[in-house]
Design a protein around this motif. Structure first.
Motif, short mmCIF file in Angstrom:
data_model
loop_
_atom_site.label_atom_id
_atom_site.label_comp_id
_atom_site.label_asym_id
_atom_site.label_seq_id
_atom_site.Cartn_x
_atom_site.Cartn_y
_atom_site.Cartn_z
N ALA B 55 1.27 11.33 4.24
CA ALA B 55 0.32 11.60 3.17
C ALA B 55 -0.25 13.00 3.31
CB ALA B 55 -0.83 10.59 3.22
N GLY B 73 8.48 12.30 -1.71
CA GLY B 73 8.41 10.85 -1.86
C GLY B 73 9.79 10.22 -1.68
N GLU B 103 4.43 -2.69 -5.20
CA GLU B 103 3.49 -1.57 -5.16
C GLU B 103 3.31 -1.05 -3.73
OE1 GLU B 103 -0.01 -3.12 -6.97
OE2 GLU B 103 1.09 -3.55 -8.84
N GLN B 152 5.32 2.87 -0.89
CA GLN B 152 4.88 3.50 -2.14
C GLN B 152 3.52 4.19 -2.05
OE1 GLN B 152 6.92 3.49 -5.08
NE2 GLN B 152 8.34 2.95 -3.44
N ARG B 153 2.73 3.76 -1.10
CA ARG B 153 1.41 4.41 -0.98
C ARG B 153 1.01 4.46 0.49
NH1 ARG B 153 -2.72 1.07 0.13
NH2 ARG B 153 -2.59 -1.16 -0.33
N ASP B 154 -0.01 5.27 0.78
CA ASP B 154 -0.47 5.40 2.16
C ASP B 154 -0.99 4.06 2.65
OD1 ASP B 154 0.02 8.04 1.81
OD2 ASP B 154 -2.06 8.52 1.30
N ASP B 159 -6.59 -1.10 6.12
CA ASP B 159 -5.97 -1.76 4.96
C ASP B 159 -5.36 -3.10 5.39
OD1 ASP B 159 -6.56 0.53 3.60
OD2 ASP B 159 -4.50 1.24 3.40
#
Lengths: 200, 183
Positions: B55, B73, B103, B152-154, B159
């Motif tokens: 990221a 990406g 996602e 797909q995302r950090d 989390d």
């Protein structure tokens, strides 16, 4: 005569059974030498030039006077590589003030995907002073040969989706740029520290 | 014939002793055979996912008004999920699949890492991981892991990632895995 033979057999079998049984439990503190192979005499390795995480040229000879701890891996490795870098972090913490005598280096065996930017994010996630090096195959091959490092792409599905088999050992280059120690994967950081301290 | 009897008895005795010794060490579990074996009873504990990296590089490039974000990406960030799967039932089972929300990751595979001859690390997809009856299997660094590809995302420490595990028996299990920092 038969009786003795019988007793002997019974005894032997019993001992074998008990030995088989004990096996899983305590391996026993059998005064094993510290893990890691000391190269004596040290192995001369050629100077090498790669690109560091800031995109700057980096030569092994830049480090003369410091000890280098090297690991060959790739940032898409979810398992062994972060584990080893975590251990590097522990080695650094255990060294305390002596940590400045050591350069911690992650050499990518996946130059195609590991750009300097990517390496920067990767090594800095562990420690801002860790060094990440990358280069193309032509630059990497002779280095791998010198260090006895194996690497090979496998499970190739696309240019962005493949795995890399690679040697998981940690290498120590001394202050004169010679390969001195090789630690197998999973060596206790405390052991690495003890053996590093013996180099100065 | 009578002369032969003693040694025979001794052998029988010897075998009995060996049998006893082995029984003593294999110890625990299944004493008398239970009438009907219970089906697999699965649970998961200590599930975690390693935080992703990359990221920062994207952010830096962005700040520099940098090059093609898409290519960064497209290099496909990956990470691993680890856990202990327990089976309290009398029947063994097999982990045969894992999934996450699209996602989170584009693909999920079950992998095994082995460190073999000459300390060479190999990582390979596996079809199944055995979960023994009245036992457990640990997915941990240096062994099995669930690999998330094309993340797909950090995924940052703190989390939670929900994984759906599927088993050969048909059982399915939702697992909340905490994201742990890289160190």
């Amino acid at each position: 005569m038969w009786r003795w033979l019988g007793l002997l057999t019974a005894g032997t079998l019993l001992m074998m059974a008990l030995a088989a049984c004990g096996g899983g439990g305590d391996g026993g503190p059998t005064a094993t030498p510290l893990p890691g192979t000391l190269l004596d005499p040290p192995k001369e390795v050629g100077d090498f030039a790669l690109t560091d995480q800031d995109g700057q040229p980096f030569r092994l000879s830049n480090l003369r006077g410091r000890v280098a701890l090297l690991f060959f891996g790739y940032t898409n490795c979810p398992d062994i590589c972060p584990t080893t870098l975590s251990e590097f972090k522990r080695v650094k913490a255990l060294l305390g003030d002596d940590a400045e005598r050591v350069a911690f280096i992650f050499v990518s065996v996946d130059g195609a995907r590991d750009t300097p930017e990517r390496l920067a994010a990767y090594v800095r996630a562990f420690d801002p002073q860790f060094i990440g090096l990358t280069g193309d195959d032509a630059a990497l091959r002779p280095i791998a040969r010198d260090f006895g490092v194996f690497y090979q792409r496998v499970n190739y599905e696309s240019d962005t989706n493949y795995l890399v088999d690679h040697t998981a050992s940690t290498f120590v280059v001394d202050q004169q740029g010679r390969l001195r120690l090789v630690f197998p994967y999973g060596t206790d950081p405390a052991v690495i520290v003890t053996r590093l301290r013996a180099l100065w | 014939m009578i002369r032969m009897r003693r040694p025979l008895i001794l052998y029988v005795l010897a075998l009995a002793l060996v049998g006893l010794a082995l029984a003593a060490c294999s110890g625990d579990s299944k004493k008398e055979t239970t009438p009907t074996p219970t089906p697999p009873a699965l649970s998961v504990r200590d599930a975690w996912v390693r935080a992703t990296v990359g990221a920062m590089a994207q952010a830096e490039q962005g700040a520099m008004g940098g090059h093609d974000m898409g290519s960064q990406g497209a290099t496909g960030r990956v990470t691993g999920a680890f856990m202990v799967i327990e089976n309290a039932g009398d029947t063994p089972d097999q982990l045969v699949g894992a999934a996450v929300s699209p996602e989170i990751a584009g693909a999920v595979e079950i992998h095994e890492t082995t460190v073999g001859e000459n300390d060479v690390m190999q990582m390979r997809p596996v079809q199944a991981i055995e979960v023994p009856a009245h036992g457990s299997v640990e997915l941990k660094p240096g062994g099995y892991h669930i690999m998330l590809l094309d993340v797909q995302r950090d995924l940052n420490a703190g989390d939670t990632v929900t994984l759906t595990l599927s088993f050969a028996s048909g059982a399915s299990l939702d697992v909340d895995a905490a994201v742990r920092p890289l160190e």
